[in-house]
Design an enzyme around this catalytic site. Sequence first.
Site, PDB file in Angstrom:
ATOM      1  N   LYS A  14     -41.236  29.986  38.029  1.00  0.00           N
ATOM      2  CA  LYS A  14     -41.099  29.058  37.012  1.00  0.00           C
ATOM      3  C   LYS A  14     -40.350  28.108  36.814  1.00  0.00           C
ATOM      4  CE  LYS A  14     -40.868  33.577  36.169  1.00  0.00           C
ATOM      5  NZ  LYS A  14     -40.236  34.830  37.011  1.00  0.00           N
TER       6      LYS A  14
ATOM      7  N   ASP B 279     -41.976  14.649  31.861  1.00  0.00           N
ATOM      8  CA  ASP B 279     -41.107  13.041  32.543  1.00  0.00           C
ATOM      9  C   ASP B 279     -41.004  12.690  34.015  1.00  0.00           C
ATOM     10  OD1 ASP B 279     -42.475  11.745  30.453  1.00  0.00           O
ATOM     11  OD2 ASP B 279     -40.669  11.707  29.291  1.00  0.00           O
TER      12      ASP B 279
ATOM     13  N   HIS C 239     -32.688  40.471  34.150  1.00  0.00           N
ATOM     14  CA  HIS C 239     -34.124  39.699  34.370  1.00  0.00           C
ATOM     15  C   HIS C 239     -33.376  38.656  35.690  1.00  0.00           C
ATOM     16  CE1 HIS C 239     -37.917  37.580  34.652  1.00  0.00           C
ATOM     17  NE2 HIS C 239     -38.313  39.165  34.266  1.00  0.00           N
TER      18      HIS C 239
ATOM     19  N   LYS D 170     -31.990  36.131  38.632  1.00  0.00           N
ATOM     20  CA  LYS D 170     -32.040  36.072  39.960  1.00  0.00           C
ATOM     21  C   LYS D 170     -31.068  35.370  40.301  1.00  0.00           C
ATOM     22  CE  LYS D 170     -36.475  37.168  38.714  1.00  0.00           C
ATOM     23  NZ  LYS D 170     -36.745  37.461  36.981  1.00  0.00           N
TER      24      LYS D 170
ATOM     25  N   HIS E 119     -45.173  33.178  41.254  1.00  0.00           N
ATOM     26  CA  HIS E 119     -43.964  33.994  40.356  1.00  0.00           C
ATOM     27  C   HIS E 119     -43.107  32.941  40.496  1.00  0.00           C
ATOM     28  CE1 HIS E 119     -40.484  36.706  39.931  1.00  0.00           C
ATOM     29  NE2 HIS E 119     -41.602  37.667  39.058  1.00  0.00           N
TER      30      HIS E 119
ATOM     31  N   ASP F 257     -19.031  32.217  47.277  1.00  0.00           N
ATOM     32  CA  ASP F 257     -17.242  31.627  47.201  1.00  0.00           C
ATOM     33  C   ASP F 257     -17.024  30.975  46.110  1.00  0.00           C
ATOM     34  OD1 ASP F 257     -16.670  33.111  50.001  1.00  0.00           O
ATOM     35  OD2 ASP F 257     -17.224  31.461  50.669  1.00  0.00           O
TER      36      ASP F 257
END
Length: 543
Positions: free
Chosen positions: A185, A190, A439, A441, A183, A446
Amino acid sequence: MAGSLGRGAMLAHWLGCALICAFVLAAEGCASLPKEVPRQQSEALADPATTALGRLVAQSSPDPALSGFHVIASGEEAYGTLISLADHATRTLDLQYYLIEADESSREILLHVRAAAERGVRVRVLVDDLHSDDGKDRAFLRFAGHRNIEVRMFNPFPAGRFSKLTRVLSSATDVRRLNRRMHNKAFIADNALAMTGGRNIGDAYFLRAPEQNFVDLDVIAAGPAVRRLSAAFDRYWNNPLAVPVETLANPAQATDSAAATGASSSRPGPALVSTEAESKRIDAQGMTPPGKIDARASFLGRQFAAGGKLALEWASASVMVDAPSKAAPDQAPAAGETMSKELGRTLSGARQEVILISPYFIPGDRGVTWMADLVKRGVKVRVLTNSLAATDAPIVHVGYRRYRRDLLRAGVELHELKSRPGRPQKIIGDYTSSQATLHVKAAVADRTNLFVGSMNFDPRSASQNTETGLIIHSAKLAQQVAQLFAGVIDDNSYLLRLSEQGTVQWVDGRGDQAAVFDTEPDTSWQKRLWIDVLAPFTPEQLL
């Protein structure tokens, strides 16, 4: 939609496998991973300082021990960032994604990636194999035909690759392995600059889909954090579960020019890459094609055009990436090789406030107890997730709703995103003409520590999927995401509460003008009934 092909389709896939295993005893017809796969090991660019991007990062950094970051909430901004990274890479491009859709946005981005390969840039593309059916093999095989491009599929379906049904039939005895997906991404240029976070590659992730778009979050990263992302990419790329597309696909498929190149095709399909001539034109012009989003208008595009130092926020950070062995059911990761525990330790240290943002939020009994303990210590716990109307995977809502009352009783502040925005959010981008689905996450502790990544707060992310994430120790960036959270909950979400009878209610608005709903807002009775029917038969560990 792209997202609905994830959680909902995955559960249906594995339930179908279970039925097949129960009624089909011809196990000898099921395939397993090939034992001997020809593949060359390769590593990230060893010295990014030898590239223009590496030198730019070095001269921009106040301290070589710190990493640079910039938060990207807008879909258009994210799209422009990927184009800019591809256009400015001179040595290597590494792409690692759960999903690359067969649509216009993917085609345009990969067109720029291919143009980079034409310039001599080495390109490595690692894609989870769950969504490679419906002809994508042809496109990826054609794409990998370039001398400077390699494509590998992670944790693949070794047979029956021409349709979902045949893939299910051929994998019926291998459900435990295939239920575990990559999952992660990351888009790395470079080994110097990268974008990572929650977005896959596809129209809906860049607010370019007509019906449903994803509200998401990514960060641009520079410096040491990128080198750690690259090291993690190498571990996945060289893992036995990363299989070259040539081993899986029929080479004859690569000659299907219309499907493979996507040239001038107006119908949906695997239009992932463009013609070589168009790729060379983009490389020569160094810009997005006419009529498209201009990548030069993105933050990174403007930074490149202005010259000088990159205006990033420089901070210490932890790069957390699950070990690829998490995807192999017979190779449990060693202690410390999964990111959920490290994130839990960071959030548990909060003294005042924890903000959790997750589209698929299934805390389980342990999660409810953990949040209840935080509240007892005086920590304000605030959660934003999808409403039933907004979610792209209604079946996942079954797992989440089991815990709503317990969360509210524990004193957790619970918000659910509306499917239609009450007020446009400029920082996110323009999705006002379509349904919005959360979508993002992310988590904030704090207002000083920020988590952004691919990991949902649910059992699948914790134990089944491999994930990537960053914990950034920056009050400035943490405050930015906290303000984004505040903007969404003000006008674009429902606040949940318990009625005097102990039932869940949804509050829209404030004071005397607030509307109160006793059932899931903006949903039909048929949809709510369907969720009720599914609830007793839905295994939480598969959601």
